[in-house]
Write an enzyme that holds these catalytic residues in place. Structure first.
Site, PDB file in Angstrom:
ATOM      1  N   HIS A  78      28.242 -20.512   2.768  1.00 37.10           N
ATOM      2  CA  HIS A  78      27.287 -21.167   1.869  1.00 37.10           C
ATOM      3  C   HIS A  78      26.555 -22.297   2.583  1.00 37.10           C
ATOM      4  CE1 HIS A  78      25.932 -22.954  -2.039  1.00 37.10           C
ATOM      5  NE2 HIS A  78      25.994 -24.050  -1.304  1.00 37.10           N
ATOM      6  N   GLU A  79      27.305 -23.153   3.280  1.00 37.59           N
ATOM      7  CA  GLU A  79      26.684 -24.289   3.954  1.00 37.59           C
ATOM      8  C   GLU A  79      25.818 -23.841   5.125  1.00 37.59           C
ATOM      9  OE1 GLU A  79      26.731 -27.364   2.699  1.00 37.59           O
ATOM     10  OE2 GLU A  79      27.816 -26.409   1.056  1.00 37.59           O
ATOM     11  N   HIS A 110      22.374 -22.796   3.953  1.00 35.47           N
ATOM     12  CA  HIS A 110      21.396 -23.884   3.785  1.00 35.47           C
ATOM     13  C   HIS A 110      20.631 -24.114   5.085  1.00 35.47           C
ATOM     14  CE1 HIS A 110      22.171 -25.206  -0.258  1.00 35.47           C
ATOM     15  NE2 HIS A 110      23.434 -25.494  -0.028  1.00 35.47           N
ATOM     16  N   GLU A 129      20.657 -23.795  -4.085  1.00 29.23           N
ATOM     17  CA  GLU A 129      22.101 -23.541  -4.152  1.00 29.23           C
ATOM     18  C   GLU A 129      22.384 -22.068  -4.448  1.00 29.23           C
ATOM     19  OE1 GLU A 129      24.148 -25.494  -3.094  1.00 29.23           O
ATOM     20  OE2 GLU A 129      23.112 -27.403  -3.131  1.00 29.23           O
TER      21      GLU A 129
END
Length: 269
Positions: free
Chosen positions: A144-145, A148, A202
């Site tokens: 997920h990070e 980004h 997100e």
């Protein structure tokens, strides 16, 4: 008042001429295709340099406090997971496989983790210890990070702040305000490095991260168990790095709906 309207018009003109629509990543199997608005004067390399400098400062501070990379077992675990995930970043952007990816660990009770633009990853021991994360659940957070960074959400946020500050600076010039007080560069960096991402960003990171972990051979269902743990942590509180994310039930429903799209993509290691 006429000066104010003129300032707004100048700011709008700057916004229109200084931005471009781009899609920073390939859609992948998961299908993230939203067009993003980027300020042309704010290049990817410049953002990555700013992020790398901010990351170096965090490392130096952690080292000075005796909090950097103290748990070698956890650090090894994180770096092995990162190595597997990085092998698949080219699905979303080819250049990312050549980024200077880096993973470090801070001893802290905070439930926190992040990946800065350009691939600078930081985990806090608190999130590993408090939630008792499995490798698959760590991969869900890390994917997920990393998403980004791959999607350049940081530069996108900085572009929005940059445009806003250009408008403010134009108004300041026309209204006689001291522009030195505006501190545009500091505001822009602060916007991207310290303020939370939008919910749209997100959701995109959830989807790209889900595919990334699946391709690396991790069980995408772990993204659901991760969020069940998140929901239970602190009596339902949200960890700092997820503070503006969608409601837990909404997020879990979205992940479950998309797991069938990616679960066939990788083989478990």
């Amino acid at each position: 008042m006429k000066k104010l309207f003129r300032a707004i018009a100048v700011g709008a003109a700057m916004m229109l001429t200084g931005c471009q629509s781009v899609s920073t990543t390939s859609p992948g199997t998961i299908g993230v295709e939203r067009q993003q608005r980027m300020v042309t004067l704010l290049s990817e390399s410049e953002v990555n340099q700013m992020a790398a400098e901010a990351y170096r400062k965090e490392l130096a501070k952690g080292k000075e406090q005796g909090a950097l990379n103290q748990n070698q077992k956890q650090l090894k675990q994180l770096r092995e997971i990162a190595d597997r995930l990085v092998q698949h970043v080219s699905v979303f952007r080819m250049d990312a496989q050549h980024w200077d990816w880096e993973v470090n660990l801070l001893s802290s009770k905070q439930l926190n983790a992040y990946c800065m633009p350009g691939g600078k990853i930081m985990f806090y021991t608190g999130i590993l210890d408090e939630l008792k994360l499995t490798d698959d659940e760590i991969a869900a957070i890390m994917g997920h990070e990393m998403a980004h960074a791959l999607r350049e959400h940081g530069r996108e946020a900085m572009s929005r702040a940059y445009v806003q500050q250009l408008g403010f600076s134009a108004a300041a010039a026309l209204l006689g305000t001291d522009q030195n007080m505006m501190q545009m560069a500091d505001v822009v960096v602060n916007y991207a490095m310290t303020l939370p991402n939008s919910r749209t960003n997100e959701v995109e990171a959830d989807l790209i991260g889900l595919e990334l972990m699946a391709r690396a051979g991790y069980d995408p269902n772990a993204a659901v168990t991760l969020w069940e743990k998140m929901s239970a942590a602190g009596g339902g509180g949200t960890p700092e790095f997820m503070s503006t994310h969608p409601a837990h039930n909404t997020r879990i429903s979205g992940l479950r709906a998309n797991i069938p799209k990616v679960q066939h993509l990788g083989k478990p290691h």
